[in-house]
Design an enzyme around this catalytic site. Structure first.
Site, PDB file in Angstrom:
ATOM      1  N   ASN A 179       0.837  -1.187   0.000  1.00 31.08           N
ATOM      2  CA  ASN A 179       0.000   0.000   0.000  1.00 31.08           C
ATOM      3  C   ASN A 179       0.878   1.247   0.000  1.00 31.08           C
ATOM      4  O   ASN A 179       1.963   1.280   0.611  1.00 31.08           O
ATOM      5  CB  ASN A 179      -1.014   0.011   1.142  1.00 31.08           C
ATOM      6  CG  ASN A 179      -0.431  -0.237   2.515  1.00 31.08           C
ATOM      7  OD1 ASN A 179       0.563  -0.948   2.672  1.00 31.08           O
ATOM      8  ND2 ASN A 179      -1.037   0.354   3.519  1.00 31.08           N
ATOM      9  N   ILE A 180       0.413   2.256  -0.736  1.00 33.95           N
ATOM     10  CA  ILE A 180       1.149   3.514  -0.899  1.00 33.95           C
ATOM     11  C   ILE A 180       0.181   4.645  -0.576  1.00 33.95           C
ATOM     12  O   ILE A 180      -0.733   4.922  -1.356  1.00 33.95           O
ATOM     13  CB  ILE A 180       1.694   3.648  -2.346  1.00 33.95           C
ATOM     14  CG1 ILE A 180       2.569   2.441  -2.708  1.00 33.95           C
ATOM     15  CG2 ILE A 180       2.477   4.954  -2.495  1.00 33.95           C
ATOM     16  CD1 ILE A 180       2.927   2.339  -4.188  1.00 33.95           C
ATOM     17  N   GLU A 181       0.377   5.247   0.607  1.00 31.76           N
ATOM     18  CA  GLU A 181      -0.579   6.255   1.069  1.00 31.76           C
ATOM     19  C   GLU A 181      -0.188   7.647   0.591  1.00 31.76           C
ATOM     20  O   GLU A 181       0.879   7.856  -0.003  1.00 31.76           O
ATOM     21  CB  GLU A 181      -0.676   6.192   2.601  1.00 31.76           C
ATOM     22  CG  GLU A 181      -1.223   4.843   3.043  1.00 31.76           C
ATOM     23  CD  GLU A 181      -1.525   4.734   4.522  1.00 31.76           C
ATOM     24  OE1 GLU A 181      -1.024   5.565   5.317  1.00 31.76           O
ATOM     25  OE2 GLU A 181      -2.275   3.792   4.877  1.00 31.76           O
ATOM     26  N   CYS A 215      -3.927   0.621  -2.686  1.00 36.10           N
ATOM     27  CA  CYS A 215      -3.798  -0.593  -1.869  1.00 36.10           C
ATOM     28  C   CYS A 215      -2.734  -1.529  -2.455  1.00 36.10           C
ATOM     29  O   CYS A 215      -2.402  -1.462  -3.648  1.00 36.10           O
ATOM     30  CB  CYS A 215      -5.117  -1.341  -1.818  1.00 36.10           C
ATOM     31  SG  CYS A 215      -6.420  -0.507  -0.906  1.00 36.10           S
ATOM     32  N   GLU A 221      -2.937  -4.677  -3.196  1.00 33.29           N
ATOM     33  CA  GLU A 221      -3.445  -5.541  -4.262  1.00 33.29           C
ATOM     34  C   GLU A 221      -3.399  -4.826  -5.607  1.00 33.29           C
ATOM     35  O   GLU A 221      -2.982  -5.382  -6.625  1.00 33.29           O
ATOM     36  CB  GLU A 221      -4.892  -5.955  -3.983  1.00 33.29           C
ATOM     37  CG  GLU A 221      -5.082  -6.754  -2.714  1.00 33.29           C
ATOM     38  CD  GLU A 221      -5.392  -5.895  -1.493  1.00 33.29           C
ATOM     39  OE1 GLU A 221      -4.760  -4.836  -1.319  1.00 33.29           O
ATOM     40  OE2 GLU A 221      -6.264  -6.314  -0.704  1.00 33.29           O
ATOM     41  N   CYS A 251     -10.461  -4.406  -0.027  1.00 29.40           N
ATOM     42  CA  CYS A 251     -11.491  -3.369  -0.119  1.00 29.40           C
ATOM     43  C   CYS A 251     -12.278  -3.528  -1.417  1.00 29.40           C
ATOM     44  O   CYS A 251     -11.895  -4.270  -2.335  1.00 29.40           O
ATOM     45  CB  CYS A 251     -10.863  -1.980  -0.030  1.00 29.40           C
ATOM     46  SG  CYS A 251     -10.132  -1.391  -1.571  1.00 29.40           S
ATOM     47  N   CYS A 300     -10.397  -2.709  -4.735  1.00 26.81           N
ATOM     48  CA  CYS A 300      -9.482  -3.779  -5.155  1.00 26.81           C
ATOM     49  C   CYS A 300     -10.257  -4.974  -5.711  1.00 26.81           C
ATOM     50  O   CYS A 300      -9.820  -5.621  -6.658  1.00 26.81           O
ATOM     51  CB  CYS A 300      -8.590  -4.212  -4.002  1.00 26.81           C
ATOM     52  SG  CYS A 300      -7.344  -2.964  -3.610  1.00 26.81           S
TER      53      CYS A 300
HETATM   54  N1  THU Z   1      -5.215  -1.524   2.390  1.00 24.87           N
HETATM   55  C1  THU Z   1      -4.625  -2.364   1.490  1.00 24.87           C
HETATM   56  O1  THU Z   1      -3.533  -2.056   0.979  1.00 24.87           O
HETATM   57  N2  THU Z   1      -5.244  -3.511   1.165  1.00 24.87           N
HETATM   58  C2  THU Z   1      -6.379  -3.970   1.764  1.00 24.87           C
HETATM   59  O2  THU Z   1      -6.828  -5.068   1.460  1.00 24.87           O
HETATM   60  C3  THU Z   1      -7.061  -3.151   2.775  1.00 24.87           C
HETATM   61  C4  THU Z   1      -6.517  -1.778   2.974  1.00 24.87           C
HETATM   62  C5  THU Z   1      -4.498  -0.307   2.812  1.00 24.87           C
HETATM   63  C6  THU Z   1      -5.026   1.001   2.327  1.00 24.87           C
HETATM   64  C7  THU Z   1      -4.472   1.940   3.372  1.00 24.87           C
HETATM   65  O3  THU Z   1      -3.144   2.299   3.057  1.00 24.87           O
HETATM   66  C8  THU Z   1      -4.442   1.108   4.640  1.00 24.87           C
HETATM   67  O4  THU Z   1      -4.517  -0.241   4.226  1.00 24.87           O
HETATM   68  C9  THU Z   1      -5.553   1.407   5.611  1.00 24.87           C
HETATM   69  O5  THU Z   1      -6.778   1.329   4.984  1.00 24.87           O
END
Ligand code: THU
Length: 132
Positions: free
Chosen positions: A42-44, A53, A55, A86, A89
């Site tokens: 995940n890259i915020e 996310c 995935e 989510c 994804c």
């Molecule tokens: N996130 C994912 O990367 N994959 C998931 O299946 C659920 C959520 C990440 C998005 C965000 O960076 C963090 O988790 C919190 O939601």
């Protein structure tokens, strides 16, 4: 578990997570039809909504490198139960996955579940709706 090795790749991918806002690290490892493995994390973003996310990072890396058919994906996070993807994804996976693709959801405590895209997103809107 046939795909334990793929979960191990996903755990390694968690190390690259850029998650300074949630501190919630997710890793994904996507096995292409070719046998190549694409890692994703995940890259915020400070603006939150541009966050990608794990995935989707893995799928977009694969597609951008020319691979659009897949065997399996492993997703892992440090959750009490296995991580659950989510809705966005799930929609992206529905674009590229059929039910032959093994979706492995795991956590760091050894829990593992296998599922399919039609279970995660029944009735998905796909290219079928265009008659493709
Ligand atoms: N996130 C994912 O990367 N994959 C998931 O299946 C659920 C959520 C990440 C998005 C965000 O960076 C963090 O988790 C919190 O939601």
């Amino acid at each position: 578990m046939e795909y334990r090795w793929l979960i191990d790749h996903a755990v390694k991918a968690m190390d690259q997570a850029y998650a300074p806002y949630s501190n919630f690290k997710v890793g994904a490892a996507l096995l292409g039809a070719s046998g190549k493995v694409y890692l994703g994390c995940n890259i915020e973003n400070a603006a939150y909504s541009p966050t990608n996310c794990a995935e989707r990072t893995a799928v977009f890396k694969a597609v951008s490198e020319g691979e659009t058919s897949f065997q399996a994906i492993a997703v892992v996070a440090d959750t009490a139960a296995v991580i659950t993807p989510c809705g966005v994804c799930r929609q992206v996976m529905a674009e590229f996955f059929d039910d032959q693709v093994v979706i492995i959801l795991a956590n760091l405590h050894g829990q593992v579940e296998e599922t399919t895209i039609s279970k995660l997103l029944p009735g998905a809107f796909t290219g079928d709706s265009y008659g493709l």
